[in-house]
Design a protein around this motif. Structure first.
Motif, mmCIF file in Angstrom:
data_model
loop_
_atom_site.group_PDB
_atom_site.id
_atom_site.type_symbol
_atom_site.label_atom_id
_atom_site.label_comp_id
_atom_site.label_asym_id
_atom_site.label_seq_id
_atom_site.Cartn_x
_atom_site.Cartn_y
_atom_site.Cartn_z
ATOM 1 N N UNK A 42 -59.203 -31.794 48.790
ATOM 2 C CA UNK A 42 -60.041 -30.990 47.905
ATOM 3 C C UNK A 42 -59.799 -31.354 46.444
ATOM 4 N N UNK A 43 -58.532 -31.595 46.098
ATOM 5 C CA UNK A 43 -58.205 -31.965 44.711
ATOM 6 C C UNK A 43 -58.788 -33.327 44.376
ATOM 7 N N UNK A 44 -58.664 -34.265 45.307
ATOM 8 C CA UNK A 44 -59.215 -35.594 45.059
ATOM 9 C C UNK A 44 -60.733 -35.545 44.960
ATOM 10 N N UNK A 45 -61.360 -34.758 45.810
ATOM 11 C CA UNK A 45 -62.809 -34.614 45.746
ATOM 12 C C UNK A 45 -63.240 -34.054 44.397
ATOM 13 N N UNK A 46 -62.536 -33.036 43.927
ATOM 14 C CA UNK A 46 -62.912 -32.365 42.681
ATOM 15 C C UNK A 46 -62.806 -33.307 41.483
ATOM 16 N N UNK A 47 -61.681 -34.021 41.360
ATOM 17 C CA UNK A 47 -61.513 -34.884 40.196
ATOM 18 C C UNK A 47 -62.459 -36.088 40.264
ATOM 19 N N UNK A 48 -62.766 -36.557 41.470
ATOM 20 C CA UNK A 48 -63.715 -37.664 41.613
ATOM 21 C C UNK A 48 -65.109 -37.229 41.169
ATOM 22 N N UNK A 49 -65.530 -36.036 41.567
ATOM 23 C CA UNK A 49 -66.846 -35.543 41.180
ATOM 24 C C UNK A 49 -66.903 -35.262 39.678
ATOM 25 N N UNK A 50 -65.840 -34.723 39.138
ATOM 26 C CA UNK A 50 -65.815 -34.444 37.701
ATOM 27 C C UNK A 50 -65.939 -35.732 36.895
ATOM 28 N N UNK A 51 -65.172 -36.738 37.271
ATOM 29 C CA UNK A 51 -65.228 -38.001 36.551
ATOM 30 C C UNK A 51 -66.613 -38.634 36.677
ATOM 31 N N UNK A 52 -67.237 -38.514 37.846
ATOM 32 C CA UNK A 52 -68.580 -39.057 38.026
ATOM 33 C C UNK A 52 -69.575 -38.382 37.080
ATOM 34 N N UNK A 53 -69.493 -37.055 36.975
ATOM 35 C CA UNK A 53 -70.403 -36.322 36.082
ATOM 36 C C UNK A 53 -70.175 -36.724 34.629
ATOM 37 N N UNK A 54 -68.928 -36.861 34.236
ATOM 38 C CA UNK A 54 -68.623 -37.225 32.853
ATOM 39 C C UNK A 54 -69.116 -38.646 32.550
ATOM 40 N N UNK A 55 -68.963 -39.553 33.501
ATOM 41 C CA UNK A 55 -69.460 -40.911 33.287
ATOM 42 C C UNK A 55 -70.981 -40.922 33.129
ATOM 43 N N UNK A 56 -71.660 -40.132 33.927
ATOM 44 C CA UNK A 56 -73.116 -40.048 33.795
ATOM 45 C C UNK A 56 -73.484 -39.443 32.442
ATOM 46 N N UNK A 57 -72.692 -38.489 31.968
ATOM 47 C CA UNK A 57 -72.935 -37.914 30.638
ATOM 48 C C UNK A 57 -72.784 -38.967 29.553
ATOM 49 N N UNK A 58 -71.780 -39.831 29.690
ATOM 50 C CA UNK A 58 -71.608 -40.914 28.722
ATOM 51 C C UNK A 58 -72.847 -41.800 28.707
ATOM 52 N N UNK A 59 -73.376 -42.103 29.883
ATOM 53 C CA UNK A 59 -74.596 -42.916 29.966
ATOM 54 C C UNK A 59 -75.755 -42.198 29.283
ATOM 55 N N UNK A 60 -75.880 -40.905 29.544
ATOM 56 C CA UNK A 60 -76.991 -40.149 28.954
ATOM 57 C C UNK A 60 -76.920 -40.159 27.439
ATOM 58 N N UNK A 61 -75.745 -39.962 26.892
ATOM 59 C CA UNK A 61 -75.621 -39.898 25.439
ATOM 60 C C UNK A 61 -75.686 -41.284 24.799
ATOM 61 N N UNK A 62 -75.548 -42.322 25.588
ATOM 62 C CA UNK A 62 -75.654 -43.668 25.025
ATOM 63 C C UNK A 62 -77.103 -44.061 24.789
ATOM 64 N N UNK A 63 -78.034 -43.332 25.365
ATOM 65 C CA UNK A 63 -79.433 -43.713 25.230
ATOM 66 C C UNK A 63 -80.330 -42.577 24.858
ATOM 67 N N UNK A 64 -79.865 -41.699 23.958
ATOM 68 C CA UNK A 64 -80.670 -40.565 23.552
ATOM 69 C C UNK A 64 -81.870 -40.989 22.736
#
Length: 559
Positions: free
Chosen positions: A133-155
């Protein structure tokens, strides 16, 4: 003098990024040193033996975790390498969260809360143990943050970002423009690790698909937001946008699902994975505690199975247990060993189909009873070292005894005793709903302000100087909170116990959402002198001339 020099040095965005990274590295080092190789229980010990090849691989627990652990041990020779990976994923997510906040115009003191997430007692408590459960949570969190970085790179233009000024013909020199365009393109490479992390998360816990749906929608919106400029010329309507988002969301879900299936198949091709039919545990609980004795005995099933269920139910009820019968009273499989498959799985499934779902009222009553216990209570908030009896049995190395003296009072005596709601699903559900309502309110307010500003707009020469825009993390707050809510709701038909690890993803996701919301909660239109985007990049003085109002040309270039 030194204080002024230090403060001046930290005014650089890159220096502040480095400070946030240093804080994350220090905490990660201390945490790994104290808790390595990671706490385990009987489930994790079983996977540890699979990773070493001492026990045949089965699908009772996700084979991907044993496979990753085996690869890490082969590479490093260290059993604590899985804990290091777990901490690394959280550390990168926490660091990027802080970087996004201050780079997007949020107060720098709020950006410090990004790394501070790692030290929150409800986060620390589950990071000590190698729960899937801990590994799942941190993996999903990092995925969301990486997608956020992509989103803000092309505003798009007008959002205050450098990329926005590039697209609108802002005043940046040609060399800098070229470098930033290249950077914006290379950032899209982050889609690869983001998708891989989501595949890993779903492979770790199949019910992660409930949390994945909002993330897939968010990723679809981001894909549309960063699409090439030539595609932006196509006319967009609400219906077309909705169809595009829906189609991309389904595609992303399909890619992640196919990736999870392919991962399991790849593992099965390298090792013989024994099928255990773990879902029979759920069937067993539903049949045992929702089907009346008379209906059970009248059902078309082997007498041996019916008598076993009836006898085990009496044992469970005597203990006050109405769930997790496999462990509490049924005696596990025929061998009695942990993780042994249940006997009569096909007959048990037929019982479930004929006697459980055909009586929805009593099924919902039972599921509501166990879900209420999960939703309003919790246990195993902190796994103490003295509980690691399984470690001695299987030869798993123990961690430092000092860790509990330092952190157990912090988690149990302080957080759990003083603020017990921090470890309950209902609390994170409430916070998630409040944050969602705040985002909706903010969007409506911004829409009204936008309409009003267009009606009373002044000529450009009379407009005030541009100020540092408030960071807008509405989509990120929305995806984190809705993902948390979907994950909690998804436990209704399957929840087996009230362990806090089942609430770890909602707790982490909503915590980060709170930090992002805090970065937006400030007086708008106030420029901060520590923001690198509040002045022209060509100004090497570190601050613009406060006594000289900007010209209309400069105002237009920054809009």
């Amino acid at each position: 003098m030194r204080h002024g020099t230090l403060r001046g040095g930290l005014r650089s965005p890159l220096a502040w990024d480095g400070l946030l990274g240093l804080l994350v590295l220090i905490w990660s080092f201390i945490f790994i040193r104290l808790f390595s190789p990671g706490r385990i229980n009987v489930d994790i010990g079983y996977q540890w033996e699979q990773a070493l090849g001492k026990t045949p691989v089965s699908d009772w627990h996700p084979p991907v975790m044993s496979a990753v652990w085996k690869v890490l041990i082969d590479l490093t020779g260290d059993p604590g390498s899985l804990l290091a990976l777990q901490v690394l994923m959280l550390a990168v997510a926490a660091w990027l969260t802080g970087v996004l906040i201050h780079r997007r115009g949020g107060p720098r003191w709020v950006s410090l809360l990004g790394p501070a997430v790692m030290a929150a007692p409800w986060v620390l408590s589950q990071m000590t143990t190698l729960w899937k459960d801990s590994q799942m949570a941190v993996a999903m969190l990092l995925a969301v943050v990486l997608i956020a970085v992509i989103r803000f790179s092309g505003r798009s233009p007008g959002d205050g970002s450098v990329c926005g000024r590039l697209r609108s013909g802002g005043s940046l020199n040609e060399g800098r423009s070229s470098r930033l365009r290249s950077l914006a393109l290379w950032v899209n490479v982050l889609w690869i690790p983001a998708v891989m992390l989501l595949v890993y998360a779903v492979s770790l816990r199949k019910n992660a698909v409930f949390a994945l749906v909002p993330i897939a929608v968010y990723a679809a919106v981001c894909l549309l937001d960063v699409r090439p400029m030539k595609w932006r010329r196509w006319p967009r309507s609400k219906s077309r946008t909705a169809l595009a988002v829906a189609g991309l969301s389904v595609l992303i879900l399909g890619i992640v699902g196919a990736g999870s299936v392919a991962t399991d198949a790849a593992i099965a091709s390298r090792a013989e994975v024994k099928h255990t039919g773990q879902i029979s545990q759920i069937f067993l609980d539903d049949v045992m505690f929702s089907v009346p004795e008379a209906s059970l005995q009248a059902a078309d099933a082997p007498d041996e199975l019916k008598d076993h269920i009836s006898t085990a139910r009496d044992k469970c009820l005597a203990k006050g247990e109405i769930w997790d019968a496999y462990w509490n009273c049924y005696g596990r499989g025929p061998s009695g060993r942990a993780f042994s498959p249940l006997a009569h799985q096909d007959e048990l499934k037929d019982l479930w189909l004929n006697e459980v779902i055909t009586h929805p009222v009593r099924y919902v009553e039972y599921r509501a009873a166990v879900y209420s216990m999960y939703f309003f209570s919790s246990k195993l908030e902190y796994w103490e070292l003295r509980w690691d009896a399984e470690s001695e049995k299987i030869g798993y190395p123990l961690g430092s005894t000092k860790a509990d003296y330092i952190f157990e009072p912090y988690v149990n005596d302080f957080a759990l005793e003083t603020f017990p709601m921090l470890f309950k699903p209902w609390f994170w559900t409430l916070i998630a709903v409040v944050l969602l309502a705040a985002v909706v309110h903010m969007r409506r307010k911004d829409a009204r302000v936008s309409v009003t500003s267009r009606k009373v707009s002044q000529p450009l020469k009379h407009q005030a100087a541009p100020s540092r825009p408030s960071p807008h993390f509405g989509p990120e707050i929305t995806v984190l909170t809705t993902s948390a809510l979907c994950y909690i709701a998804g436990y209704f038909p399957i929840v087996p116990a009230n362990h806090f690890r089942y609430t770890f993803w909602p707790a982490v996701a909503v915590t980060v959402a709170c930090v992002l919301a805090l970065s937006m909660w400030r007086r708008r239109g106030v420029a901060h002198d520590d923001d690198p985007a509040a002045y022209d990049p060509s100004d090497r003085s570190g601050r613009g001339d406060a006594a000289t109002p900007p010209s209309p040309a400069s105002s237009e270039s920054e809009s």
